[in-house]
Every structure is written in C-alpha cells, then in structure tokens.
Design a protein around this motif. Structure first.
Motif, mmCIF file in Angstrom:
data_model
loop_
_atom_site.group_PDB
_atom_site.id
_atom_site.type_symbol
_atom_site.label_atom_id
_atom_site.label_comp_id
_atom_site.label_asym_id
_atom_site.label_seq_id
_atom_site.Cartn_x
_atom_site.Cartn_y
_atom_site.Cartn_z
ATOM 1 N N GLN A 1 20.247 15.300 2.705
ATOM 2 C CA GLN A 1 20.615 16.438 3.540
ATOM 3 C C GLN A 1 19.904 17.692 3.037
ATOM 4 O O GLN A 1 19.900 17.970 1.831
ATOM 5 C CB GLN A 1 22.124 16.685 3.504
ATOM 6 N N THR A 2 19.322 18.416 3.990
ATOM 7 C CA THR A 2 18.746 19.717 3.663
ATOM 8 C C THR A 2 19.865 20.735 3.625
ATOM 9 O O THR A 2 20.681 20.806 4.558
ATOM 10 C CB THR A 2 17.699 20.134 4.708
ATOM 11 N N VAL A 3 19.929 21.498 2.546
ATOM 12 C CA VAL A 3 20.975 22.516 2.412
ATOM 13 C C VAL A 3 20.623 23.680 3.326
ATOM 14 O O VAL A 3 19.587 24.339 3.146
ATOM 15 C CB VAL A 3 21.121 22.986 0.962
ATOM 16 N N VAL A 4 21.462 23.927 4.325
ATOM 17 C CA VAL A 4 21.266 25.022 5.261
ATOM 18 C C VAL A 4 22.170 26.171 4.848
ATOM 19 O O VAL A 4 23.350 25.953 4.533
ATOM 20 C CB VAL A 4 21.564 24.571 6.705
ATOM 21 N N PHE A 5 21.630 27.394 4.885
ATOM 22 C CA PHE A 5 22.361 28.574 4.426
ATOM 23 C C PHE A 5 22.820 29.381 5.627
ATOM 24 O O PHE A 5 22.165 29.420 6.668
ATOM 25 C CB PHE A 5 21.470 29.403 3.507
ATOM 26 N N ASP A 6 23.992 30.017 5.460
ATOM 27 C CA ASP A 6 24.583 30.765 6.565
ATOM 28 C C ASP A 6 24.668 32.268 6.316
ATOM 29 O O ASP A 6 25.121 33.010 7.176
ATOM 30 C CB ASP A 6 25.995 30.231 6.857
ATOM 31 N N THR A 7 24.263 32.695 5.148
ATOM 32 C CA THR A 7 24.329 34.112 4.809
ATOM 33 C C THR A 7 22.929 34.595 4.426
ATOM 34 O O THR A 7 22.267 33.972 3.585
ATOM 35 C CB THR A 7 25.303 34.360 3.647
ATOM 36 N N GLU A 8 22.523 35.689 5.023
ATOM 37 C CA GLU A 8 21.175 36.235 4.779
ATOM 38 C C GLU A 8 21.309 37.557 4.034
ATOM 39 O O GLU A 8 21.835 38.527 4.569
ATOM 40 C CB GLU A 8 20.449 36.416 6.117
ATOM 41 N N PHE A 9 20.795 37.599 2.814
ATOM 42 C CA PHE A 9 20.788 38.842 2.039
ATOM 43 C C PHE A 9 19.477 39.616 2.241
ATOM 44 O O PHE A 9 19.486 40.793 2.590
ATOM 45 C CB PHE A 9 20.994 38.541 0.550
ATOM 46 N N VAL A 10 18.385 38.940 2.000
ATOM 47 C CA VAL A 10 17.049 39.507 2.217
ATOM 48 C C VAL A 10 16.186 38.413 2.842
ATOM 49 O O VAL A 10 16.169 37.270 2.359
ATOM 50 C CB VAL A 10 16.423 39.994 0.896
ATOM 51 N N ASN A 11 15.501 38.782 3.900
ATOM 52 C CA ASN A 11 14.580 37.830 4.538
ATOM 53 C C ASN A 11 13.395 38.626 5.093
ATOM 54 O O ASN A 11 13.307 38.916 6.276
ATOM 55 C CB ASN A 11 15.287 37.046 5.637
ATOM 56 N N LEU A 12 12.467 39.007 4.197
ATOM 57 C CA LEU A 12 11.345 39.874 4.550
ATOM 58 C C LEU A 12 10.398 39.138 5.500
ATOM 59 O O LEU A 12 9.916 38.035 5.212
ATOM 60 C CB LEU A 12 10.610 40.292 3.269
ATOM 61 N N TYR A 13 10.154 39.783 6.643
ATOM 62 C CA TYR A 13 9.259 39.242 7.680
ATOM 63 C C TYR A 13 9.708 37.883 8.201
ATOM 64 O O TYR A 13 8.921 37.152 8.817
ATOM 65 C CB TYR A 13 7.810 39.143 7.176
ATOM 66 N N TRP B 1 12.274 24.065 0.107
ATOM 67 C CA TRP B 1 13.689 24.011 0.482
ATOM 68 C C TRP B 1 14.494 23.257 -0.576
ATOM 69 O O TRP B 1 13.948 22.708 -1.527
ATOM 70 C CB TRP B 1 13.860 23.383 1.865
ATOM 71 N N VAL B 2 15.824 23.167 -0.354
ATOM 72 C CA VAL B 2 16.748 22.502 -1.275
ATOM 73 C C VAL B 2 17.331 21.276 -0.560
ATOM 74 O O VAL B 2 17.753 21.363 0.603
ATOM 75 C CB VAL B 2 17.882 23.443 -1.725
ATOM 76 N N ARG B 3 17.387 20.158 -1.286
ATOM 77 C CA ARG B 3 17.881 18.908 -0.686
ATOM 78 C C ARG B 3 19.005 18.325 -1.544
ATOM 79 O O ARG B 3 18.880 18.223 -2.761
ATOM 80 C CB ARG B 3 16.742 17.903 -0.569
ATOM 81 N N LEU B 4 20.094 17.902 -0.868
ATOM 82 C CA LEU B 4 21.216 17.229 -1.526
ATOM 83 C C LEU B 4 20.959 15.725 -1.549
ATOM 84 O O LEU B 4 20.570 15.152 -0.544
ATOM 85 C CB LEU B 4 22.536 17.518 -0.809
ATOM 86 N N PHE B 5 21.167 15.113 -2.725
ATOM 87 C CA PHE B 5 20.882 13.691 -2.867
ATOM 88 C C PHE B 5 21.825 12.873 -1.988
ATOM 89 O O PHE B 5 22.956 13.265 -1.711
ATOM 90 C CB PHE B 5 21.019 13.275 -4.338
ATOM 91 N N ARG B 6 21.387 11.681 -1.588
ATOM 92 C CA ARG B 6 22.170 10.842 -0.684
ATOM 93 C C ARG B 6 23.353 10.189 -1.413
ATOM 94 O O ARG B 6 23.490 10.310 -2.627
ATOM 95 C CB ARG B 6 21.294 9.781 -0.044
ATOM 96 N N GLY B 7 24.179 9.436 -0.652
ATOM 97 C CA GLY B 7 25.485 8.980 -1.141
ATOM 98 C C GLY B 7 25.506 7.808 -2.078
ATOM 99 O O GLY B 7 26.518 7.121 -2.164
ATOM 100 N N GLU B 8 24.452 7.439 -2.806
ATOM 101 C CA GLU B 8 24.521 6.411 -3.821
ATOM 102 C C GLU B 8 25.523 6.827 -4.898
ATOM 103 O O GLU B 8 26.188 6.004 -5.495
ATOM 104 C CB GLU B 8 23.145 6.167 -4.434
ATOM 105 N N ARG B 9 25.556 8.112 -5.129
ATOM 106 C CA ARG B 9 26.536 8.693 -6.034
ATOM 107 C C ARG B 9 27.301 9.755 -5.251
ATOM 108 O O ARG B 9 26.713 10.482 -4.478
ATOM 109 C CB ARG B 9 25.875 9.319 -7.256
ATOM 110 N N GLU B 10 28.554 9.835 -5.501
ATOM 111 C CA GLU B 10 29.343 10.857 -4.811
ATOM 112 C C GLU B 10 29.086 12.192 -5.481
ATOM 113 O O GLU B 10 29.486 12.427 -6.616
ATOM 114 C CB GLU B 10 30.840 10.509 -4.867
ATOM 115 N N ASN B 11 28.417 13.058 -4.777
ATOM 116 C CA ASN B 11 28.122 14.374 -5.326
ATOM 117 C C ASN B 11 28.373 15.413 -4.242
ATOM 118 O O ASN B 11 28.320 15.125 -3.041
ATOM 119 C CB ASN B 11 26.700 14.441 -5.886
ATOM 120 N N ALA B 12 28.599 16.642 -4.697
ATOM 121 C CA ALA B 12 28.937 17.715 -3.754
ATOM 122 C C ALA B 12 28.726 19.058 -4.441
ATOM 123 O O ALA B 12 28.581 19.152 -5.675
ATOM 124 C CB ALA B 12 30.378 17.562 -3.284
#
Length: 281
Positions: free
Chosen positions: A163-175, A247-258
């Motif tokens: 899973q690609t980690v999607v962000f919902d809060t924008e602090f700075v996003n130049l251009y 980007w940032v990616r969360l590893f798949r469910g072979e291990r339970e992580n969060a």
C-alpha cells in the motif's frame, strides 16, 4: 606730218604704255629667266582651252594658311606650282547624339576564387566605449526551489498487497510537486534532495515501511513488536533526475504491521526539499 600729228602719236603711245604695264608686270621672273638658262629646250606643248581653264581654277587659288603675293601669277605649265590642301572633313560630336540608358544585362558567371592572402597585422586598440544601459530583469526560474511537507491523521493497517501511504494534511507543497491524491513526490527540478519520514508505531504490532524511488526500495523504517508505541524516524539524501518519483510504501500482510495516528494529532509526516540544483557548480 606736222606737229599736231606727232603730238597725237605721243599721246597714243602713253595711253598704250599705261594699259599694257600691269599685264606685263604679272609675268613671273622665273619664266623670263627660264629661256635664257634652258637655251635650246623646246617649249611644252600647248594645252586645250578647257584643260587650261580647269587647271587654272584648281591651282591658282591660294592654299590654306598661305596667301600669294598680289604681283605674282602662275600658269599650269610652270614648274613648282603650289599644291592646295584638301578641306578637312567635318567631325561630328557623338556626345550630343547619346541615346537613352539601356536595360541591365544578365549577371555573368562567377569567376574563380583568388588565392588566400596573408593575415594582416593587428590594428590598434580602439577607445573604450560608453557604459551601457541596465538590462531587463532576469528570469525568476533561474532560482530553483522545491520543497514539501505532508502529514496523515488516519492509521493504516497492512493488507494482502503493498500500500502506498497517502497523506491527508498539507503543510508545505511548493509548486505542487507532491501529489496529494497519489501520495508521490514528482521531481521537476533535478538535483540533490533531503527526505525525512516520521511515524508512530502500534503496540503489539510491527512497523515495516520503505521509502521508494521509481519502484525500487531505497531505505527501510522498521520497529519490532512492543508493549507500547513509540515514534520512529528515517532520513536520507537522494540525487534525482527530472520525472523521478519518491513515495512511502507499507509492507504487505505477511507480517501484521501498522502505523498509528488519530484525528486530533498528526503522528505521521513525510518531508523533502532541494539541497542543490543539478546545474549549479
């Protein structure tokens, strides 16, 4: 005969002398002396009247630039008779007969190139010119900037796929180089970048994430299972080219992580900025 008869005879003789005197004086001396010198030379044959008149008309006139004495007379049979020059032919001034200018003719073929001459000596240095006016302002795009900082307020659990980690809060996003919908940073200014990832672990669960570059795993952020949750971070520098993706990616469910977060505080952040442009020395 009486005295009166002798007087008339004397008057007639005087009148005859006055009448014949001028005619006798026109005889040239050369003609008078020639019979004495030639002696027995035969006289030239007589000419016809028409020939004599023609030659008389052509030869007895004075020549150009020369005037005979009024007391001399010449005949066509006399030696050393003066020859008269012919009248000059009239000349025409052609400059007054100049016509109109004609049309320009076709251009001829180019001639052969001449030999290359030797280089001349360098000339003297000219005087210094005046100071020029100030130019227009430069392009602002020459100052290169790129920076972003985003956060996530919702937790995320592993699944059967990455899973690609999607962000919902924008602090700075130049251009707008960071896409909030895809969760990826797109490089538009090539150079060296600094990236930082901060997450909050979930108690009794693993935390297993990767920082990705163009589909390749670059660095990992990992935390083992623990009874309590902690803050975990990872940072790195990357040299990016134009159109590279990070980007940032969360590893798949072979291990339970969060990763943990809530609606009141922001526990997950991802930031990056340009350190040095690729065109700079």
């Amino acid at each position: 005969m009486g005295s009166r008869g002798w007087g008339l005879a004397l008057v007639c003789c005087l009148l005859l002398a006055f009448a014949c005197g001028p005619a006798l004086s026109l005889v040239p001396r050369v003609q008078q002396e020639q019979p004495e010198q030639e002696g027995t030379t035969e006289p030239p044959p007589p000419l016809d009247h028409a020939d004599r008149a023609e030659e008389k008309h052509d030869k007895y006139g004075p020549s150009q630039g020369e005037q005979l004495p009024a007391s001399q007379c010449f005949r066509c049979c006399d030696p050393a008779t003066p020859v008269y020059q012919a009248a000059p032919v009239p000349q025409i001034n052609i400059t007054i007969l100049k016509g109109e200018k004609g049309d320009r003719g076709d251009r001829g073929l180019q001639g052969k190139y001449g030999k290359t001459g030797s280089a001349g000596a360098r000339g003297h240095i000219g005087p210094k010119g005046q100071k020029g006016s100030m130019g227009a302002p430069g392009d602002r795009c020459k100052n290169h900037y790129a920076a972003f900082s985003v956060g996530r307020k919702k937790p995320l659990h592993s699944n059967d796929y990455y899973q690609t980690v999607v962000f919902d809060t924008e602090f700075v996003n130049l251009y707008s180089h960071f896409n909030m919908f895809t969760g990826k940073f797109y490089c538009y200014v090539p150079g060296i970048y600094f990236f930082s990832l901060n997450v909050h672990t979930w108690n009794q669960k693993e935390t297993y994430l990767h920082v990705m570059k163009n589909g390749e795993e670059v660095v990992i952020l990992y935390a083992q299972v623990s009874d309590r949750s902690i803050m975990q971070s990872q940072s790195l520098m990357l040299e990016l080219r134009e159109q590279d993706e990070v980007w940032v990616r969360l590893f798949r469910g072979e291990r339970e992580n969060a990763i943990f977060s809530d609606e009141f505080d922001t526990y997950i952040t991802f930031s990056g900025y340009l350190v040095k442009h690729a065109a700079e020395p």
